[in-house]
Design a protein around this motif. Sequence first.
Motif, PDB file in Angstrom:
ATOM      1  N   ARG A  81     101.606  70.269  94.231  1.00  0.00           N
ATOM      2  CA  ARG A  81     101.490  68.832  93.935  1.00  0.00           C
ATOM      3  C   ARG A  81     100.322  68.747  92.965  1.00  0.00           C
ATOM      4  N   HIS A 117      95.534  65.332  90.862  1.00  0.00           N
ATOM      5  CA  HIS A 117      95.662  63.881  90.764  1.00  0.00           C
ATOM      6  C   HIS A 117      94.635  63.218  91.650  1.00  0.00           C
ATOM      7  N   HIS A 127      93.846  58.969  93.604  1.00  0.00           N
ATOM      8  CA  HIS A 127      94.411  57.661  93.928  1.00  0.00           C
ATOM      9  C   HIS A 127      93.368  56.578  93.645  1.00  0.00           C
ATOM     10  N   GLU A 137      93.157  58.702 101.092  1.00  0.00           N
ATOM     11  CA  GLU A 137      94.456  59.286 101.472  1.00  0.00           C
ATOM     12  C   GLU A 137      94.337  59.914 102.856  1.00  0.00           C
ATOM     13  N   HIS A 154      92.351  66.008  93.720  1.00  0.00           N
ATOM     14  CA  HIS A 154      92.884  67.023  94.633  1.00  0.00           C
ATOM     15  C   HIS A 154      94.250  67.502  94.163  1.00  0.00           C
ATOM     16  N   GLU A 177     101.747  61.348 102.693  1.00  0.00           N
ATOM     17  CA  GLU A 177     100.501  60.797 102.160  1.00  0.00           C
ATOM     18  C   GLU A 177     100.483  59.320 102.534  1.00  0.00           C
TER      19      GLU A 177
HETATM   20 MN    MN Z   1      97.164  62.617  96.838  1.00  0.00          MN
END
Ligand code: MN
Length: 383
Positions: A273, A276, A278, A283, A322, A336
């Motif tokens: 993943r 990125h 948020h 999260e 992360h 998430e």
């Molecule tokens: Mn995330």
Amino acid sequence: MSAISPDPQPVIDGRGGTILGPRNVPIELENPDVLISPTTDAGTVPNLKWPFALSHNRVLSGGWARETTTRELAISTEIAGVNMRLTPGGIRELHWHKEAEWAYVIAGSCRISILDEEGRLFIDDVSVGDLWYFPAGLPHSIQALADGVEFLLVFDSGDFSENETFLITDWFNHTPREVLAKNFGVAESAFDNLPTDIGHTRYMFAGEVPPALADDAPGPPATQPPQSFTWHMHAQEPTKTPGGQMRVTDSRNFTVSERIAAALIEIEPGGVRELHWHPNADEWQYYLKGQGRMTVFASGGKSRTFDYQAGDVGAVPFAMGHYIENTGDETLVFLEMFRSDHFADVSLAQWMGVLPPELVKAHLNLDDDVIAGLPRTKPGMVA
Ligand code: MN
Ligand code: MN
């Protein structure tokens, strides 16, 4: 990933030394990036992992419940979680609480009901991959169907506790009998047999499997509220990328879920993943299947890597960068969760891809062909 030794030691590349004192090998085996952290880790970063296996388990006649709150995972002030099991017919006592409740069914099926402030009763059956959402303060019920049920509950406050909900038996047992008699227009003796289980509450208890939903519906004049409090997350078409797929559920599709947003992420073996963060909330993660690792970049030269496996909770404080890498040989599946009405993330690769190339080059000394190959859309999960 290299093969994991049955006797892991913090010795690598001429650094470290064997453990001479007491140790807990199973925990060290589960956390190889803690025993020997990557050389890119640095500084003091709070603990961002809690296995439900270490949470106190409340075991009762109808099943069990264990919670991960600020008492267990101190950094998670926005969200708390509960892992609950109800045996066939098992009942989570009629109750309500100050926090909003979001749920994901992990196995089996159950019947839920919720009363809104207009006196309308919503009742529905849910099974694997389904969600429910109960706004704060509204009373609800949960009862397992014939196959029993296990689910994850998420609450919009890290301080929540399953042991502090408003229980119907608790209220009855803490109201003067003469007031109960007046309220319900019956004799005081009607309340002679109120349950006096532990703490004068029931919380969770064995019950009979209810009849089919059509035969268990509320009697007239009860009406259904206009909106649904349940949602079939697995029925959503996932967004597929080369390394996996994701489903996003928030108030834009599951309209009642105004305080909790969720993404169900699947990452294929070896996939990542992408890097990125948020821009709207902390999260809170729940690992459903497989194993992975995450490094959280905390700014100021600080970062820390953690290993996760099914049943663990992970946390990422607001805005920290992360990634999540699948380190196992099966698909990594996790949720998430965010205390927000919408899911939002920012992709490092997309940001770099849409900036003027010379500006990016001036920072990182990357070759022109690397910069030219940067994505203009979010890669999501990378193979
Ligand atoms: Mn995330
Ligand atoms: Mn509840």
